[in-house]
Design a protein around this motif. Structure first.
Motif, PDB file in Angstrom:
ATOM      1  N   ASP A  52       0.819  -1.221   0.000  1.00 46.57           N
ATOM      2  CA  ASP A  52       0.000   0.000   0.000  1.00 46.57           C
ATOM      3  C   ASP A  52       0.847   1.262   0.000  1.00 46.57           C
ATOM      4  O   ASP A  52       0.455   2.292  -0.570  1.00 46.57           O
ATOM      5  CB  ASP A  52      -0.929  -0.032   1.217  1.00 46.57           C
ATOM      6  N   GLU A  53       2.006   1.197   0.681  1.00 45.94           N
ATOM      7  CA  GLU A  53       2.915   2.349   0.790  1.00 45.94           C
ATOM      8  C   GLU A  53       2.226   3.570   1.398  1.00 45.94           C
ATOM      9  O   GLU A  53       2.398   4.704   0.947  1.00 45.94           O
ATOM     10  CB  GLU A  53       3.531   2.697  -0.572  1.00 45.94           C
ATOM     11  N   GLY A  54       1.416   3.301   2.430  1.00 43.60           N
ATOM     12  CA  GLY A  54       0.747   4.399   3.116  1.00 43.60           C
ATOM     13  C   GLY A  54      -0.234   5.152   2.242  1.00 43.60           C
ATOM     14  O   GLY A  54      -0.553   6.310   2.528  1.00 43.60           O
ATOM     15  N   GLY A  55      -0.711   4.504   1.190  1.00 51.36           N
ATOM     16  CA  GLY A  55      -1.654   5.151   0.279  1.00 51.36           C
ATOM     17  C   GLY A  55      -0.992   5.884  -0.865  1.00 51.36           C
ATOM     18  O   GLY A  55      -1.676   6.380  -1.760  1.00 51.36           O
ATOM     19  N   PHE A  56       0.345   5.916  -0.876  1.00 51.73           N
ATOM     20  CA  PHE A  56       1.039   6.664  -1.915  1.00 51.73           C
ATOM     21  C   PHE A  56       1.292   5.839  -3.169  1.00 51.73           C
ATOM     22  O   PHE A  56       1.656   6.390  -4.204  1.00 51.73           O
ATOM     23  CB  PHE A  56       2.351   7.233  -1.373  1.00 51.73           C
ATOM     24  N   GLY A 168      -1.109  32.128  10.235  1.00 51.89           N
ATOM     25  CA  GLY A 168      -1.868  30.889  10.149  1.00 51.89           C
ATOM     26  C   GLY A 168      -1.023  29.655  10.391  1.00 51.89           C
ATOM     27  O   GLY A 168       0.188  29.733  10.641  1.00 51.89           O
ATOM     28  N   TRP A 169      -1.692  28.488  10.288  1.00 54.69           N
ATOM     29  CA  TRP A 169      -1.054  27.211  10.605  1.00 54.69           C
ATOM     30  C   TRP A 169      -1.366  26.158   9.556  1.00 54.69           C
ATOM     31  O   TRP A 169      -2.422  26.199   8.918  1.00 54.69           O
ATOM     32  CB  TRP A 169      -1.568  26.693  11.955  1.00 54.69           C
ATOM     33  N   MET A 170      -0.421  25.219   9.404  1.00 50.69           N
ATOM     34  CA  MET A 170      -0.660  23.989   8.648  1.00 50.69           C
ATOM     35  C   MET A 170      -0.299  22.815   9.541  1.00 50.69           C
ATOM     36  O   MET A 170       0.803  22.772  10.100  1.00 50.69           O
ATOM     37  CB  MET A 170       0.181  23.947   7.367  1.00 50.69           C
ATOM     38  N   VAL A 171      -1.233  21.876   9.666  1.00 55.30           N
ATOM     39  CA  VAL A 171      -1.048  20.691  10.504  1.00 55.30           C
ATOM     40  C   VAL A 171      -1.124  19.460   9.610  1.00 55.30           C
ATOM     41  O   VAL A 171      -2.108  19.278   8.876  1.00 55.30           O
ATOM     42  CB  VAL A 171      -2.136  20.613  11.593  1.00 55.30           C
ATOM     43  N   GLY A 172      -0.099  18.614   9.637  1.00 57.85           N
ATOM     44  CA  GLY A 172      -0.121  17.425   8.802  1.00 57.85           C
ATOM     45  C   GLY A 172       0.964  16.442   9.182  1.00 57.85           C
ATOM     46  O   GLY A 172       1.842  16.742   9.999  1.00 57.85           O
ATOM     47  N   ASP A 173       0.923  15.266   8.569  1.00 63.83           N
ATOM     48  CA  ASP A 173       1.863  14.202   8.937  1.00 63.83           C
ATOM     49  C   ASP A 173       3.050  14.070   8.001  1.00 63.83           C
ATOM     50  O   ASP A 173       4.028  13.407   8.343  1.00 63.83           O
ATOM     51  CB  ASP A 173       1.128  12.853   8.992  1.00 63.83           C
ATOM     52  N   HIS A 174       2.989  14.681   6.815  1.00 64.01           N
ATOM     53  CA  HIS A 174       4.026  14.429   5.817  1.00 64.01           C
ATOM     54  C   HIS A 174       5.011  15.599   5.734  1.00 64.01           C
ATOM     55  O   HIS A 174       4.632  16.719   5.371  1.00 64.01           O
ATOM     56  CB  HIS A 174       3.401  14.205   4.447  1.00 64.01           C
ATOM     57  N   GLY A 193       2.784  12.713  14.293  1.00 60.30           N
ATOM     58  CA  GLY A 193       3.273  11.351  14.181  1.00 60.30           C
ATOM     59  C   GLY A 193       4.612  11.227  13.485  1.00 60.30           C
ATOM     60  O   GLY A 193       5.327  12.218  13.259  1.00 60.30           O
ATOM     61  N   ASN A 194       4.935   9.996  13.113  1.00 56.77           N
ATOM     62  CA  ASN A 194       6.200   9.692  12.434  1.00 56.77           C
ATOM     63  C   ASN A 194       5.965   8.728  11.277  1.00 56.77           C
ATOM     64  O   ASN A 194       6.690   7.757  11.096  1.00 56.77           O
ATOM     65  CB  ASN A 194       7.195   9.083  13.428  1.00 56.77           C
ATOM     66  N   HIS A 195       4.926   9.008  10.495  1.00 54.64           N
ATOM     67  CA  HIS A 195       4.580   8.116   9.397  1.00 54.64           C
ATOM     68  C   HIS A 195       5.610   8.136   8.274  1.00 54.64           C
ATOM     69  O   HIS A 195       5.745   7.165   7.543  1.00 54.64           O
ATOM     70  CB  HIS A 195       3.206   8.500   8.826  1.00 54.64           C
ATOM     71  N   HIS A 196       6.308   9.246   8.122  1.00 54.79           N
ATOM     72  CA  HIS A 196       7.213   9.404   6.988  1.00 54.79           C
ATOM     73  C   HIS A 196       8.572   9.897   7.486  1.00 54.79           C
ATOM     74  O   HIS A 196       8.874  11.090   7.405  1.00 54.79           O
ATOM     75  CB  HIS A 196       6.631  10.375   5.961  1.00 54.79           C
ATOM     76  N   ASP A 203      13.596  23.376   5.424  1.00 55.83           N
ATOM     77  CA  ASP A 203      12.297  23.528   4.764  1.00 55.83           C
ATOM     78  C   ASP A 203      11.300  22.446   5.172  1.00 55.83           C
ATOM     79  O   ASP A 203      10.161  22.453   4.724  1.00 55.83           O
ATOM     80  CB  ASP A 203      12.463  23.515   3.245  1.00 55.83           C
ATOM     81  N   ARG A 204      11.729  21.506   6.051  1.00 53.51           N
ATOM     82  CA  ARG A 204      10.829  20.454   6.502  1.00 53.51           C
ATOM     83  C   ARG A 204      10.775  20.348   8.027  1.00 53.51           C
ATOM     84  O   ARG A 204      10.254  19.377   8.563  1.00 53.51           O
ATOM     85  CB  ARG A 204      11.258  19.097   5.915  1.00 53.51           C
ATOM     86  N   THR A 205      11.301  21.334   8.718  1.00 52.08           N
ATOM     87  CA  THR A 205      11.329  21.308  10.173  1.00 52.08           C
ATOM     88  C   THR A 205      10.122  22.054  10.719  1.00 52.08           C
ATOM     89  O   THR A 205       9.997  23.266  10.544  1.00 52.08           O
ATOM     90  CB  THR A 205      12.624  21.948  10.701  1.00 52.08           C
ATOM     91  N   PRO A 206       9.205  21.350  11.390  1.00 54.12           N
ATOM     92  CA  PRO A 206       7.975  22.003  11.852  1.00 54.12           C
ATOM     93  C   PRO A 206       8.208  22.876  13.076  1.00 54.12           C
ATOM     94  O   PRO A 206       9.207  22.735  13.800  1.00 54.12           O
ATOM     95  CB  PRO A 206       7.080  20.808  12.200  1.00 54.12           C
ATOM     96  N   THR A 207       7.251  23.740  13.320  1.00 50.81           N
ATOM     97  CA  THR A 207       7.284  24.559  14.528  1.00 50.81           C
ATOM     98  C   THR A 207       7.110  23.683  15.766  1.00 50.81           C
ATOM     99  O   THR A 207       7.764  23.885  16.792  1.00 50.81           O
ATOM    100  CB  THR A 207       6.165  25.615  14.472  1.00 50.81           C
ATOM    101  N   TYR A 208       6.201  22.700  15.644  1.00 49.20           N
ATOM    102  CA  TYR A 208       5.969  21.720  16.706  1.00 49.20           C
ATOM    103  C   TYR A 208       5.839  20.339  16.072  1.00 49.20           C
ATOM    104  O   TYR A 208       5.506  20.214  14.891  1.00 49.20           O
ATOM    105  CB  TYR A 208       4.678  22.017  17.486  1.00 49.20           C
ATOM    106  N   HIS A 209       6.060  19.312  16.889  1.00 48.05           N
ATOM    107  CA  HIS A 209       5.909  17.931  16.436  1.00 48.05           C
ATOM    108  C   HIS A 209       5.203  17.161  17.551  1.00 48.05           C
ATOM    109  O   HIS A 209       5.753  16.961  18.620  1.00 48.05           O
ATOM    110  CB  HIS A 209       7.273  17.316  16.138  1.00 48.05           C
ATOM    111  N   PHE A 210       3.966  16.742  17.280  1.00 46.38           N
ATOM    112  CA  PHE A 210       3.159  16.059  18.283  1.00 46.38           C
ATOM    113  C   PHE A 210       2.787  14.662  17.809  1.00 46.38           C
ATOM    114  O   PHE A 210       2.806  14.356  16.614  1.00 46.38           O
ATOM    115  CB  PHE A 210       1.874  16.843  18.572  1.00 46.38           C
ATOM    116  N   SER A 211       2.378  13.840  18.757  1.00 50.33           N
ATOM    117  CA  SER A 211       1.939  12.489  18.417  1.00 50.33           C
ATOM    118  C   SER A 211       0.482  12.447  17.983  1.00 50.33           C
ATOM    119  O   SER A 211       0.071  11.532  17.265  1.00 50.33           O
ATOM    120  CB  SER A 211       2.137  11.554  19.617  1.00 50.33           C
ATOM    121  N   SER A 212      -0.304  13.422  18.409  1.00 51.86           N
ATOM    122  CA  SER A 212      -1.740  13.429  18.112  1.00 51.86           C
ATOM    123  C   SER A 212      -2.198  14.807  17.680  1.00 51.86           C
ATOM    124  O   SER A 212      -1.726  15.832  18.201  1.00 51.86           O
ATOM    125  CB  SER A 212      -2.533  13.010  19.351  1.00 51.86           C
TER     126      SER A 212
END
Length: 223
Positions: A52-56, A168-174, A193-196, A203-212
């Protein structure tokens, strides 16, 4: 304060799959149902989960592969179309997620789901889970013609909701799509999470990193 420049409300964007909903769990449930309905063995479920590759992985490629591996009949196009209608019915959203989205809107935020994917499947997910009813805009890449990480998709969401991206904000797993895209659009970002797993780059370091995703609502409300 939720207001941005010229009194415009600020925008909170959320990815859908593996952010607001547990997409991977819903794929497991669908695969088990699909295999049982066809009278196939557990090895088919395991193959689907492994490929499935996580749907990708493109769905036509996935169904071509499972047909070839197990000698299945059926038209691939019809199988993909059925999947797009059936898989979303195995998705669900926690009541706390719906309440969190509602709390942002109550506080004056504009809220948009910004998701890559096909219009049919993502629209059914949004309706079936109830998420579509508690956000201001459902920004599906196939519908608007732009995919994350292209920052234009966030500008489209802002335009449709009458909001500003500033503050504003963007919240996502990828990291490559959600985080990099949000940063390119000038948004603060929260990774879920840590799906990917990926190498940490500016350019890929988030402001915060949460599990939920539930951890994000107080942070956004306080910003």
């Amino acid at each position: 304060m939720t207001g941005g420049p010229a009194g415009l409300p600020r925008l909170a964007c959320f990815d859908l799959d593996n952010t607001l909903i547990d997409r991977d769990a819903s794929f497991v449930a669908w695969a088990e149902w699909w295999v049982a309905r066809a009278g196939l063995g557990r090895e088919v479920v395991e193959w689907l989960l492994a490929n499935d590759e996580g749907g990708f992985r493109e769905r036509p490629e996935l169904f071509v592969g499972v047909k070839a591996r197990f000698g299945l009949g059926g038209d691939v196009g019809a199988m993909v179309e059925a999947y797009d209608r059936e898989h979303p019915l195995f998705t669900s959203a926690e009541p706390a997620v719906l309440n969190g989205l509602t709390s942002l809107r109550t506080a004056g935020w504009r809220v948009a789901v910004v998701t890559n994917g096909g219009t049919l499947q993502q629209a059914i997910k949004l309706e079936h889970t109830g998420i579509g009813a508690v956000v201001d805009f459902k920004c599906i890449s196939e519908s608007v013609g732009v995919r994350k990480p292209d920052p234009r998709i966030f500008k489209i969401a802002a335009e449709y909701t009458g909001a500003t991206l500033e503050g504003g904000w963007m919240v996502g797993d990828h990291p490559a799509y959600d985080i990099a895209g949000g940063i390119a659009a000038g948004l603060s970002t929260i990774r879920i999470g840590n799906h990917h797993p990926t190498e940490a780059t500016p350019d890929r370091t988030p402001t915060y990193h949460f599990s939920s995703v539930l951890q994000t609502f107080p942070v956004i409300l306080a910003s």
